[in-house]
Motif scaffolding. Structure first.
Motif, PDB file in Angstrom:
ATOM      1  N   GLY A 368     -17.470   6.897 -52.191  1.00 34.02           N
ATOM      2  CA  GLY A 368     -16.829   7.004 -50.893  1.00 34.02           C
ATOM      3  C   GLY A 368     -15.629   7.928 -50.897  1.00 34.02           C
ATOM      4  O   GLY A 368     -15.460   8.741 -51.810  1.00 34.02           O
ATOM      5  N   PRO A 369     -14.751   7.813 -49.885  1.00 35.11           N
ATOM      6  CA  PRO A 369     -13.601   8.720 -49.767  1.00 35.11           C
ATOM      7  C   PRO A 369     -12.709   8.757 -51.000  1.00 35.11           C
ATOM      8  O   PRO A 369     -12.267   9.827 -51.429  1.00 35.11           O
ATOM      9  N   ALA A 370     -12.434   7.588 -51.593  1.00 35.09           N
ATOM     10  CA  ALA A 370     -11.545   7.554 -52.755  1.00 35.09           C
ATOM     11  C   ALA A 370     -12.198   8.149 -53.995  1.00 35.09           C
ATOM     12  O   ALA A 370     -11.526   8.727 -54.852  1.00 35.09           O
ATOM     13  N   CYS A 371     -13.520   8.001 -54.112  1.00 30.19           N
ATOM     14  CA  CYS A 371     -14.230   8.602 -55.249  1.00 30.19           C
ATOM     15  C   CYS A 371     -14.118  10.119 -55.242  1.00 30.19           C
ATOM     16  O   CYS A 371     -14.139  10.762 -56.285  1.00 30.19           O
ATOM     17  N   LEU A 372     -14.016  10.685 -54.050  1.00 27.74           N
ATOM     18  CA  LEU A 372     -14.069  12.140 -53.900  1.00 27.74           C
ATOM     19  C   LEU A 372     -12.742  12.834 -54.173  1.00 27.74           C
ATOM     20  O   LEU A 372     -12.671  14.061 -54.080  1.00 27.74           O
ATOM     21  N   ARG A 373     -11.694  12.073 -54.512  1.00 27.08           N
ATOM     22  CA  ARG A 373     -10.408  12.744 -54.689  1.00 27.08           C
ATOM     23  C   ARG A 373      -9.660  12.296 -55.938  1.00 27.08           C
ATOM     24  O   ARG A 373      -9.703  11.139 -56.340  1.00 27.08           O
ATOM     25  N   LEU A 374      -8.964  13.268 -56.547  1.00 27.45           N
ATOM     26  CA  LEU A 374      -8.073  13.009 -57.675  1.00 27.45           C
ATOM     27  C   LEU A 374      -6.654  13.214 -57.172  1.00 27.45           C
ATOM     28  O   LEU A 374      -6.294  14.295 -56.687  1.00 27.45           O
ATOM     29  N   ARG A 375      -5.836  12.164 -57.287  1.00 27.80           N
ATOM     30  CA  ARG A 375      -4.466  12.236 -56.778  1.00 27.80           C
ATOM     31  C   ARG A 375      -3.524  12.773 -57.854  1.00 27.80           C
ATOM     32  O   ARG A 375      -3.545  12.297 -58.984  1.00 27.80           O
ATOM     33  N   VAL A 376      -2.686  13.735 -57.476  1.00 27.36           N
ATOM     34  CA  VAL A 376      -1.715  14.317 -58.395  1.00 27.36           C
ATOM     35  C   VAL A 376      -0.364  14.373 -57.686  1.00 27.36           C
ATOM     36  O   VAL A 376      -0.211  15.082 -56.686  1.00 27.36           O
ATOM     37  N   ALA A 377       0.606  13.618 -58.190  1.00 31.03           N
ATOM     38  CA  ALA A 377       1.955  13.634 -57.626  1.00 31.03           C
ATOM     39  C   ALA A 377       2.725  14.803 -58.224  1.00 31.03           C
ATOM     40  O   ALA A 377       2.819  14.941 -59.452  1.00 31.03           O
ATOM     41  N   LEU A 378       3.271  15.644 -57.367  1.00 31.04           N
ATOM     42  CA  LEU A 378       3.936  16.879 -57.800  1.00 31.04           C
ATOM     43  C   LEU A 378       5.227  17.070 -57.017  1.00 31.04           C
ATOM     44  O   LEU A 378       5.294  16.798 -55.816  1.00 31.04           O
ATOM     45  N   ASN A 379       6.263  17.590 -57.711  1.00 31.36           N
ATOM     46  CA  ASN A 379       7.447  18.013 -56.978  1.00 31.36           C
ATOM     47  C   ASN A 379       7.268  19.459 -56.518  1.00 31.36           C
ATOM     48  O   ASN A 379       6.254  20.101 -56.833  1.00 31.36           O
ATOM     49  N   GLU A 380       8.218  19.978 -55.786  1.00 27.31           N
ATOM     50  CA  GLU A 380       8.078  21.320 -55.203  1.00 27.31           C
ATOM     51  C   GLU A 380       7.850  22.385 -56.268  1.00 27.31           C
ATOM     52  O   GLU A 380       7.002  23.277 -56.104  1.00 27.31           O
ATOM     53  N   THR A 381       8.590  22.295 -57.366  1.00 27.29           N
ATOM     54  CA  THR A 381       8.453  23.288 -58.432  1.00 27.29           C
ATOM     55  C   THR A 381       7.078  23.223 -59.068  1.00 27.29           C
ATOM     56  O   THR A 381       6.451  24.258 -59.330  1.00 27.29           O
ATOM     57  N   GLU A 382       6.592  22.010 -59.309  1.00 23.81           N
ATOM     58  CA  GLU A 382       5.267  21.844 -59.918  1.00 23.81           C
ATOM     59  C   GLU A 382       4.161  22.299 -58.977  1.00 23.81           C
ATOM     60  O   GLU A 382       3.189  22.940 -59.409  1.00 23.81           O
ATOM     61  N   LEU A 383       4.309  21.986 -57.700  1.00 22.26           N
ATOM     62  CA  LEU A 383       3.301  22.424 -56.733  1.00 22.26           C
ATOM     63  C   LEU A 383       3.230  23.948 -56.681  1.00 22.26           C
ATOM     64  O   LEU A 383       2.138  24.527 -56.589  1.00 22.26           O
ATOM     65  N   ALA A 384       4.381  24.593 -56.784  1.00 29.02           N
ATOM     66  CA  ALA A 384       4.405  26.062 -56.782  1.00 29.02           C
ATOM     67  C   ALA A 384       3.743  26.641 -58.025  1.00 29.02           C
ATOM     68  O   ALA A 384       3.292  27.798 -58.016  1.00 29.02           O
ATOM     69  N   ALA A 385       3.675  25.836 -59.114  1.00 33.51           N
ATOM     70  CA  ALA A 385       3.067  26.302 -60.364  1.00 33.51           C
ATOM     71  C   ALA A 385       1.564  26.067 -60.415  1.00 33.51           C
ATOM     72  O   ALA A 385       0.894  26.541 -61.338  1.00 33.51           O
ATOM     73  N   VAL A 386       1.020  25.334 -59.445  1.00 36.90           N
ATOM     74  CA  VAL A 386      -0.427  25.111 -59.393  1.00 36.90           C
ATOM     75  C   VAL A 386      -1.126  26.399 -58.981  1.00 36.90           C
ATOM     76  O   VAL A 386      -0.604  27.173 -58.155  1.00 36.90           O
ATOM     77  N   ASN A 387      -2.282  26.657 -59.557  1.00 39.41           N
ATOM     78  CA  ASN A 387      -3.093  27.802 -59.144  1.00 39.41           C
ATOM     79  C   ASN A 387      -3.248  27.780 -57.624  1.00 39.41           C
ATOM     80  O   ASN A 387      -3.874  26.873 -57.076  1.00 39.41           O
ATOM     81  N   PRO A 388      -2.693  28.759 -56.910  1.00 34.84           N
ATOM     82  CA  PRO A 388      -2.726  28.698 -55.441  1.00 34.84           C
ATOM     83  C   PRO A 388      -4.129  28.807 -54.858  1.00 34.84           C
ATOM     84  O   PRO A 388      -4.364  28.415 -53.708  1.00 34.84           O
ATOM     85  N   GLY A 389      -5.078  29.294 -55.648  1.00 36.17           N
ATOM     86  CA  GLY A 389      -6.437  29.443 -55.151  1.00 36.17           C
ATOM     87  C   GLY A 389      -7.133  28.132 -54.854  1.00 36.17           C
ATOM     88  O   GLY A 389      -8.140  28.114 -54.138  1.00 36.17           O
ATOM     89  N   VAL A 390      -6.623  27.010 -55.398  1.00 36.55           N
ATOM     90  CA  VAL A 390      -7.285  25.713 -55.199  1.00 36.55           C
ATOM     91  C   VAL A 390      -6.594  24.853 -54.157  1.00 36.55           C
ATOM     92  O   VAL A 390      -6.999  23.712 -53.931  1.00 36.55           O
ATOM     93  N   ILE A 391      -5.555  25.346 -53.524  1.00 42.46           N
ATOM     94  CA  ILE A 391      -4.862  24.611 -52.474  1.00 42.46           C
ATOM     95  C   ILE A 391      -5.510  24.923 -51.129  1.00 42.46           C
ATOM     96  O   ILE A 391      -5.662  26.085 -50.752  1.00 42.46           O
ATOM     97  N   MET A 392      -5.901  23.879 -50.406  1.00 38.18           N
ATOM     98  CA  MET A 392      -6.642  24.061 -49.162  1.00 38.18           C
ATOM     99  C   MET A 392      -5.777  24.696 -48.080  1.00 38.18           C
ATOM    100  O   MET A 392      -4.645  24.280 -47.832  1.00 38.18           O
ATOM    101  N   THR A 393      -6.331  25.710 -47.454  1.00 45.95           N
ATOM    102  CA  THR A 393      -5.752  26.359 -46.277  1.00 45.95           C
ATOM    103  C   THR A 393      -6.888  26.551 -45.276  1.00 45.95           C
ATOM    104  O   THR A 393      -8.066  26.382 -45.607  1.00 45.95           O
ATOM    105  N   ALA A 394      -6.540  26.930 -44.057  1.00 46.94           N
ATOM    106  CA  ALA A 394      -7.581  27.200 -43.060  1.00 46.94           C
ATOM    107  C   ALA A 394      -8.484  28.330 -43.524  1.00 46.94           C
ATOM    108  O   ALA A 394      -9.710  28.282 -43.342  1.00 46.94           O
ATOM    109  N   SER A 395      -7.892  29.325 -44.149  1.00 47.25           N
ATOM    110  CA  SER A 395      -8.675  30.453 -44.639  1.00 47.25           C
ATOM    111  C   SER A 395      -9.616  30.032 -45.764  1.00 47.25           C
ATOM    112  O   SER A 395     -10.790  30.434 -45.794  1.00 47.25           O
TER     113      SER A 395
END
Length: 448
Positions: A368-395
């Motif tokens: 179900g919905p919870a099976c489909l997601r992996l939760r990752v808690a990140l601060n602003e600096t860590e989020l900026a260090a994530v590969n931006p290609g995998v962050i969902m945008t409208a594009s």
């Protein structure tokens, strides 16, 4: 500094099929051998990701695996070129071919266990890929999972990756499906909650009699050590063996937690009162106020919970402190579950709203919905260090939708898995996907 819970949803793979491979998973076994619709499955998952992004939640994407896994078939003795391997497996051992084609990596709650930097000794976000050794078709996932996670969270200053635990029964590890975290806010130290089904070495813990207990206490403790977690920040609890034998193969089928809230069924755990007291005490030590919402068996039976996946829902924090529950359509179809949810949201408690999503293709295969997601808690600096290609945008949503439309079949049966062309289609799709998500070479066919 702001902190976020980012949900990285698994993108359903091109070989999504109903192989009935997961003993102990009622939906998986009940729908075995039906024809599937990989295109619809992927689009349903993407629609959920886009909807949550539009609601203001941080959302990411986790890529599927290469299937069929020809290398796994070669390790089992099938020989020749790729087409010959597939054809030989189909002729001599169709169940092994079906297993090698499983798209079960879509359920990325099983991909890994994640501990945020606020909890770990070295102040980095830690990932341990799950070995999933209880089921063969899932046990072959973790090498690619590790490469994909490494490409998504590559900055070693902020992220630490651990290999899967030894692939033996004593260290059976199913990842975040048996793990959650409680905290006052995502950037502050919290309490990590590990749920196990059995102990490999301590006979004091009872075990289920019908279905396997996939997560061991020993695996949970090993992950906590690898992540450098403090004893004061960890609680271990045993899943009720009776509910495992009723089809509750992971804790996230009978309980879900987020922030300071645990939403659980009355029959979910053993020694429930002791566990709740420990969670409350340890969360209070880091400034949190633990809250529990117990669903009584008189309102919702375990069978209702398994069939509706009420607890395999996403519990999300609103800016005003209230909670939103994301549930599958099956919850609305179950009269008792829906009646309970209507009462829950109108009671003035912490869970104020329920949103329903159609995830039928995933649900029919046992996730179900919870099976489909992996939760990752990140601060602003860590989020900026994530590969931006995998962050969902409208594009990105538009690009992935078009990608699915180009590459996915709208009908797949067991006999289709024997078609060598399916492997070529899958590789072509994944090669393009790695470019869309900026992952680099993560699949065996790209590396070898």
């Amino acid at each position: 500094m702001k902190s976020f819970e980012v949900n990285f949803d698994g993108l359903v793979g091109p070989t999504h099929n109903y192989g009935g491979l997961s003993y102990g998973n009622v939906a998986s076994q009940s729908n075995s051998q039906q024809s599937s619709n990989p295109k619809e499955a992927a689009l349903q998952g993407l629609a959920k990701m886009k909807a949550l992004m539009d609601m203001g939640f941080q959302q990411g994407v986790l890529a599927p695996q290469e299937r069929p896994d020809v290398a796994a078939l070669r390790r089992l003795g099938f020989a020749g070129n790729d087409a010959q391997v597939i054809q030989q497996a189909a002729k001599e051992a169709m169940p092994l071919l079906v297993a090698s084609c499983s798209a079960s990596s879509m359920w990325v709650a099983n991909a890994a266990t994640v501990s945020p930097s606020a909890d770990t000794a070295d102040g980095r976000v830690h990932f341990t890929a799950a070995n999933l050794n209880c089921k063969y078709h899932r046990s072959i996932e973790h090498p690619t999972t590790s490469r994909v996670l490494g490409a998504m969270f590559a900055d070693q200053q902020h992220f630490a990756h651990h290999a899967a635990l030894p692939a033996v029964a004593q260290f059976g590890d199913e990842g975040a499906a048996n793990h959650t975290r409680f905290c006052r806010s995502y950037g502050e130290a919290g309490v990590e909650f590990f749920v196990f089904g059995r102990s490999a070495f301590d006979t004091r813990y009872p075990a289920p009699q019908k279905y396997p207990a996939r997560q061991t206490l020993e695996a949970s403790r090993a992950v906590a050590r690898l992540h450098g977690l403090r004893d004061e920040g960890v609680v271990y609890a045993q899943q009720n063996p009776f509910v495992i034998d009723q089809g509750v193969f992971h804790n996230d089928v009978i309980a879900v937690g987020n922030g300071e809230v645990l939403f659980y069924h009355e029959d979910a755990f053993l020694e429930t009162e002791r566990m709740l007291a420990e969670l409350s005490s340890k969360l209070a030590n880091v400034g949190g106020k633990f809250q529990s919402v117990c669903v009584p068996r008189s309102a919702v039976t375990v069978d209702d919970a398994v069939r509706s996946y009420l607890f395999n829902s996403q519990l999300l924090s609103r800016p005003d402190g209230s909670m939103l529950l994301i549930v599958p359509e099956e919850c609305r179809s179950n009269a008792r579950v829906w009646q309970y949810l209507q009462g829950l949201t109108s009671s003035g408690g912490v869970i104020r709203e329920v949103k329903v999503f159609d995830l039928k293709q995933s649900m029919q295969n046992g996730g179900g919905p919870a099976c489909l997601r992996l939760r990752v808690a990140l601060n602003e600096t860590e989020l900026a260090a994530v590969n931006p290609g995998v962050i969902m945008t409208a594009s990105l949503y538009d690009s992935l939708t078009q990608w699915v439309e180009r590459h996915y079949r709208d009908r797949l049966t067991e006999s289709d898995l024997a078609d060598p062309q399916l492997l070529l289609e899958c590789r072509s799709a994944l090669d393009e996907l790695t470019q869309i998500l900026k992952l680099g070479a993560v699949y065996p066919f790209q590396i070898n």
